[in-house]
Structures are given as structure tokens and as C-alpha cells.
Motif scaffolding. Sequence first.
Motif, PDB file in Angstrom:
ATOM      1  N   ASP A 144       1.812 -11.721  -5.524  1.00 48.72           N
ATOM      2  CA  ASP A 144       2.060 -10.927  -6.738  1.00 48.72           C
ATOM      3  C   ASP A 144       0.725 -10.440  -7.286  1.00 48.72           C
ATOM      4  N   GLY A 145       0.805  -9.520  -8.179  1.00 50.85           N
ATOM      5  CA  GLY A 145      -0.433  -9.027  -8.781  1.00 50.85           C
ATOM      6  C   GLY A 145      -0.244  -7.594  -9.178  1.00 50.85           C
ATOM      7  N   SER A 146      -1.330  -6.942  -9.475  1.00 50.30           N
ATOM      8  CA  SER A 146      -1.201  -5.555  -9.900  1.00 50.30           C
ATOM      9  C   SER A 146      -1.433  -4.640  -8.709  1.00 50.30           C
ATOM     10  N   PRO A 147      -0.720  -3.508  -8.701  1.00 44.85           N
ATOM     11  CA  PRO A 147      -0.859  -2.584  -7.562  1.00 44.85           C
ATOM     12  C   PRO A 147      -2.269  -2.017  -7.419  1.00 44.85           C
ATOM     13  N   GLU A 148      -3.093  -2.208  -8.411  1.00 47.31           N
ATOM     14  CA  GLU A 148      -4.454  -1.636  -8.325  1.00 47.31           C
ATOM     15  C   GLU A 148      -5.407  -2.510  -7.506  1.00 47.31           C
ATOM     16  N   GLN A 149      -5.114  -3.808  -7.468  1.00 50.96           N
ATOM     17  CA  GLN A 149      -6.109  -4.735  -6.951  1.00 50.96           C
ATOM     18  C   GLN A 149      -5.534  -5.600  -5.826  1.00 50.96           C
ATOM     19  N   ALA A 150      -5.998  -5.367  -4.573  1.00 50.20           N
ATOM     20  CA  ALA A 150      -5.531  -6.209  -3.462  1.00 50.20           C
ATOM     21  C   ALA A 150      -5.920  -7.669  -3.719  1.00 50.20           C
ATOM     22  N   PRO A 151      -5.106  -8.616  -3.241  1.00 50.58           N
ATOM     23  CA  PRO A 151      -5.318 -10.030  -3.559  1.00 50.58           C
ATOM     24  C   PRO A 151      -6.683 -10.581  -3.144  1.00 50.58           C
ATOM     25  N   ASN A 152      -7.230 -10.120  -2.043  1.00 53.17           N
ATOM     26  CA  ASN A 152      -8.559 -10.617  -1.638  1.00 53.17           C
ATOM     27  C   ASN A 152      -9.189  -9.614  -0.673  1.00 53.17           C
ATOM     28  N   ASN A 153     -10.277 -10.024  -0.014  1.00 51.68           N
ATOM     29  CA  ASN A 153     -11.035  -9.054   0.801  1.00 51.68           C
ATOM     30  C   ASN A 153     -10.592  -8.977   2.258  1.00 51.68           C
ATOM     31  N   TRP A 154      -9.473  -9.573   2.607  1.00 44.18           N
ATOM     32  CA  TRP A 154      -9.066  -9.595   4.018  1.00 44.18           C
ATOM     33  C   TRP A 154      -8.801  -8.181   4.544  1.00 44.18           C
ATOM     34  N   VAL A 155      -9.316  -7.944   5.761  1.00 40.64           N
ATOM     35  CA  VAL A 155      -9.138  -6.609   6.347  1.00 40.64           C
ATOM     36  C   VAL A 155      -8.272  -6.672   7.605  1.00 40.64           C
ATOM     37  N   ARG A 168       9.272  -1.885  -3.699  1.00 38.14           N
ATOM     38  CA  ARG A 168      10.557  -2.555  -3.890  1.00 38.14           C
ATOM     39  C   ARG A 168      10.362  -4.021  -4.297  1.00 38.14           C
ATOM     40  N   ALA A 169       9.449  -4.703  -3.605  1.00 40.51           N
ATOM     41  CA  ALA A 169       9.214  -6.121  -3.919  1.00 40.51           C
ATOM     42  C   ALA A 169       8.259  -6.271  -5.100  1.00 40.51           C
ATOM     43  N   ARG A 170       7.615  -5.202  -5.491  1.00 40.92           N
ATOM     44  CA  ARG A 170       6.583  -5.229  -6.538  1.00 40.92           C
ATOM     45  C   ARG A 170       5.566  -6.337  -6.244  1.00 40.92           C
ATOM     46  N   ALA A 171       5.087  -6.324  -5.007  1.00 43.33           N
ATOM     47  CA  ALA A 171       4.092  -7.322  -4.584  1.00 43.33           C
ATOM     48  C   ALA A 171       3.340  -6.803  -3.357  1.00 43.33           C
ATOM     49  N   TRP A 172       2.235  -7.493  -3.038  1.00 46.46           N
ATOM     50  CA  TRP A 172       1.459  -7.164  -1.844  1.00 46.46           C
ATOM     51  C   TRP A 172       1.971  -7.972  -0.664  1.00 46.46           C
ATOM     52  N   TYR A 173       2.004  -7.376   0.529  1.00 41.85           N
ATOM     53  CA  TYR A 173       2.284  -8.175   1.731  1.00 41.85           C
ATOM     54  C   TYR A 173       1.105  -8.056   2.694  1.00 41.85           C
ATOM     55  N   TYR A 174       0.919  -9.120   3.464  1.00 40.46           N
ATOM     56  CA  TYR A 174      -0.233  -9.214   4.367  1.00 40.46           C
ATOM     57  C   TYR A 174       0.133  -8.740   5.772  1.00 40.46           C
ATOM     58  N   HIS A 175      -0.781  -7.992   6.389  1.00 42.21           N
ATOM     59  CA  HIS A 175      -0.595  -7.564   7.783  1.00 42.21           C
ATOM     60  C   HIS A 175      -1.933  -7.608   8.508  1.00 42.21           C
ATOM     61  N   ALA A 176      -2.031  -8.472   9.506  1.00 42.95           N
ATOM     62  CA  ALA A 176      -3.278  -8.577  10.275  1.00 42.95           C
ATOM     63  C   ALA A 176      -3.558  -7.275  11.024  1.00 42.95           C
ATOM     64  N   TYR A 177      -2.485  -6.514  11.330  1.00 50.95           N
ATOM     65  CA  TYR A 177      -2.652  -5.253  12.074  1.00 50.95           C
ATOM     66  C   TYR A 177      -2.203  -4.097  11.188  1.00 50.95           C
ATOM     67  N   LYS A 220      -2.577 -18.329   8.056  1.00 50.15           N
ATOM     68  CA  LYS A 220      -3.610 -17.835   7.143  1.00 50.15           C
ATOM     69  C   LYS A 220      -3.885 -18.895   6.077  1.00 50.15           C
ATOM     70  N   ASP A 221      -5.073 -18.881   5.532  1.00 56.40           N
ATOM     71  CA  ASP A 221      -5.454 -19.859   4.503  1.00 56.40           C
ATOM     72  C   ASP A 221      -4.441 -19.865   3.352  1.00 56.40           C
ATOM     73  N   ARG A 222      -3.977 -21.054   2.992  1.00 57.13           N
ATOM     74  CA  ARG A 222      -3.032 -21.214   1.892  1.00 57.13           C
ATOM     75  C   ARG A 222      -3.584 -20.741   0.558  1.00 57.13           C
ATOM     76  N   LEU A 223      -4.896 -20.863   0.401  1.00 56.46           N
ATOM     77  CA  LEU A 223      -5.522 -20.543  -0.897  1.00 56.46           C
ATOM     78  C   LEU A 223      -6.010 -19.101  -0.958  1.00 56.46           C
ATOM     79  N   TRP A 224      -5.746 -18.336   0.101  1.00 57.46           N
ATOM     80  CA  TRP A 224      -6.125 -16.919   0.156  1.00 57.46           C
ATOM     81  C   TRP A 224      -7.621 -16.729  -0.144  1.00 57.46           C
TER      82      TRP A 224
END
Length: 547
Positions: A144-155, A168-177, A220-224
Motif C-alpha cells: 500500500d502507499g501513495s501512487p506517487e512513491q514506489a515502496p523502495n528502490n528495487w528495479v 483497481r487494487a489501489r496498491a503497488w505490485y512487485y515484478h522482477a521482470y 523477496k525480503d519480508r521487510l522490503w
Amino acid sequence: MSAQPDRRLPVLSGGVVTGSAWWQRATIYQVYPRSFQDSDGDGVGDLEGIRRRLAYLAWLGVDAIWLSPFYRSPMADFGYDVADFCDVDPQFGTLEDWDRLVAEARRLGIKLILDYVPNHTSIEHPWFSASRDGTRRDWYLWHDGSPEQAPNNWVSVFGGSAWSWDERARAWYYHAYLPEQPDLNWRNAGVRAAMRDVMEFWCHRGADGFRIDALRQTIKDRLWRDNLPNPDWWEGEDPYDALIPVFTTDRPEVQDVARWLRATVDSAAQKDGRERVLIGELHLPIERLMAYYDSGVHLPANFHLLKTPWEPAAVAALVESYEAALPTNAWPNWVLGNHDRSRLATRLGQRHVRTAAMLLLTLRGTPTLYYGDEIGMQDVEIGAELVQDPWERRVPGKGLGRDPVRTPMQWDETPHGGFCVAQAQPWLPLARDADSVNVASQRVDSSSLLTLYRRLLALRRSEPALSIGGYRTVAATDDLFVYERAAGSVRILVALNLGSHGEETEFDAGGGTVVLQTHPERAAPRRAGAIRLAAGEGVIVRSQAPG
Ligand code: GLC
Ligand code: MG
């Protein structure tokens, strides 16, 4: 065990494997289904096309085929984005085509290894829809969070942030690719059970093993926590390498995922008596690769030859450090090409394709060949307007795109190299030299690269010293890499000139019979004493202790 310990040489590593499994004696051949053979005129290879070419693979002498994904997919990453793990994409055919492929492969004694993609699905997978609307939220990785700011620096491996915002989910999802490839949450018991069902489905339907895609990324790290900057990276290099992916790859719990997968294939084997192999795609340093043997991956893929300078000292050092790092009873494996890396003929240069073949097929451990390398296919330059690979589109101009190594197989001198009918448009262009560099012309040429591969494969099958014998380095000079494989009283000496200057180098093979040469037209004595090898040449000498 070596019959005659020779005090001048280091000890054999490995010794002879007794009761070896099929995948230890096997040579694996990777087929990229889109590019092997089209049977229905759409310019895209398919399962029926592969079935029709199985006789060629049997003739060549490979034991197993690993097929890149052919599951239902919107093809954002050409099949590595799976929308249904238990169905065949219509472009590749049907489940019935798969069954026919299995039947033909069994008839010919060829094993089939599937690409298993546990880390992510397609954005079009029903699991992801259920996750977005909350019914299976925990199956993917949301933040969760704001659409302006990705949760962390993962690329993402394919460029840009590894996070995408979902309205739709109003949240960020992670994708390694790709954003079209959301990562599954392997800590979720439902995901593990569903992915076990997928493996069981294919075991039941004829799979002899699995190549596990992107295994190092499954946890992935639990603590992001943020990944750390890489001090050795500089502007202009692959942007993914700007960070050291400590919190997104090779987490300790990945070993649990591996154990889970191994338990799944083992229980399938208990039911039907068919032993299945697990190959892990693991781009990791040697020491970290080794942990995966303990957690049950039969063959943690060893990609180190792809990056090692083609020089005797460097190759010998790699082989020795890899052999030394192997846990007891762990079986080695070697790779010189795949669908993600520049082709060996391009990377090493035409001069070295024959010694590369001889090296790959005489080292201790299961070799994997990439389709087309057996005829010396090169990377094909793809014009900007023809680019297909999303990696090239997202990070252009850095040579990261993989289209050049995925061009259609060159079968013969007919239009499109025999890959598809003349009227069809192949999904990627063929190499310009397909008229002359192809299976048909090399099959009938006793001095061709293809003939060399076939002879090497036949020799490997008939000589236990080569398939399951021990290994030791004999010499690594400026030009020559010489090593020995041994089983019982048989000793196989392999000498390769990996140098690049014109002069010949001589070495004393100490007797024995020359059983194979990279360049058969070169007159070498049948009885080997002093042997001369020019750059790019190699020989195999067999000797047997009396008694
Ligand atoms: C692996 C595959 C590669 C694919 C990626 C994402 O690295 O080898 O081709 O793009 O996983 O699934
Ligand atoms: Mg087709």
C-alpha cells in the motif's frame, strides 16, 4: 577410480559414478519453441513442428530436450508470462499436440524437460485478477502507499522500477521482470499448493523434469529493504546492475522453495517410477550455487563458462574451482549458450566453435546445447523496426535484447531455411547465411561442425570415461588446455588449443589412439605421440592400461 594414479597429476575429481542417473549420462538440447519448426504456416514454431524434428535430434544423439515455455500466454515475454500453466498456447498447438510429442519422444528414447516458471505469472492469469480484487490478495506481492512513491528502490531486470501501481487494487505490485509479469508470493501456502499441482499435472502428462525459471528470485525480503548501490557499476552499463540485489535474489528461504519442488518430483517418481530432473536457473557465483545441491536441485545451472575468457589458464581455473566447490555426490553441469545470451559462434568467434563443442561435450558433467549452435548459428542483427524482445524495447541499444539469439533454426536452403513455408512470414528474420549454414548441407559433409557434434555425442555415449568418469587437469599453457577423463583402465586425454595466434603448438600425448579431431582433414598420427595443434584445433586421445 583411476587405475593408475599418476604422481605428476592432481587427483581425479569425481571418480566414476556408479549407478548413475539418466540425467547424469545425458546431453540436454534446448529448444526455443517459437524458433525451431513451424508446422501450420503462421511463422511461429510449434509443438507439432518440434515433433516432426525429433528424428533429427535422435540422429544427432542428444538424450533430452528442454523446451522453453509453450503455455497459454499473451507473449509479453514470449511465453515466460504464463496465463495458464496447464494449457498449451494456441500459437504452439494443443494439449493433444503435447501428448503426440511425448509419444514420439518416448518412441525415440528422448526425455522431455519443461520450463517451469514459479516466480511470476502473466498479468492475465486468473490468479492475478483474484488478487487485484482482493479474493486472493496475498498470492502476489502488494504494497500500500501513495501512487506517487514506489515502496523502495528495487528495479526490474528488464529496466525501470520493479513496482507498478494498480488502480483497481489501489496498491503497488512487485515484478522482477515486466509489469506484465507480477511476482507470486511463495510464502503463501495456496500459491505453493497450486504450483505443486502444476508440476504434478505435467509429471502425469509425460514430463521427465523441469528447468526452474528465475529460481533465485522466488523470495523477496519480508521487510522490503532497499538494495545497496553497486560501487563497480558505471553509467551506461545495464541499469539493473546499479544495485546489488541482496534483498531480491538468493534469499535463504529460496532453499525452501527448492526443497518443496524436489519433494514434488520425488513423490511423482514414487508413484510411477520415473526419475525426474530439476535444473535451476541460478545466475550466482560458484559458492552460492552449491547450496542448491543440498536443497535438492539436481543441476543448479552453471553459467560460468559463458563469462570466462577463452584462455587455457582461465578455463582450467574455472573447471578446477568449480570441481573443488562441488559437494560430495553433487553432479556438475556446463552451459555454453541459451536463449538469453549471445551465441557461442558470435561470442567466441568462428575459429573457436569446434574446440568449444569438444570442451562442452568432454567436461565432467551434464552439458546443455542450445539449438543451432551445432551448426554454428550466429547472432542475427535485428533492425529496429523488427525488434520483438521487450528487454530491447525497454533498455534499447545496450545489446541486452535477445532476438539475435532466437532466430529460426536453419534447416536447409529452401525459403526461410525450411523453418516455415515460403508464403509465411517468420516471426524473426533468418540469418542471411541460412542458405549455406544449415542442417541439410552439414549432415552430408563429413568435415562439418554438425558432424563433429554428432561424433562427439556418439563418443560420449560409448565411453563411460567421458560420460561418468573422473576429471583432472593435465596442463594449461599459453595456448593449450589439456585434461584427462578416466574410468577403469580407460584414459581419455582431451587437448584443445584455445589460443588465437597462427603458430602450432606441440605436446606429447604419451601414446594412445587419436579417436576424434576437431579438424578431421588434418593429418594426425593414429598413434599419438607428439601432436601439433593450431589455434582452434583439438584432439581426443584414448588409451587403455593393459590387463
Ligand atoms: C529467465 C528466462 C528469461 C525470461 C525471464 C523471465 O531468466 O531465461 O528468458 O525472460 O526468466 O521469466
Ligand atoms: Mg506455427
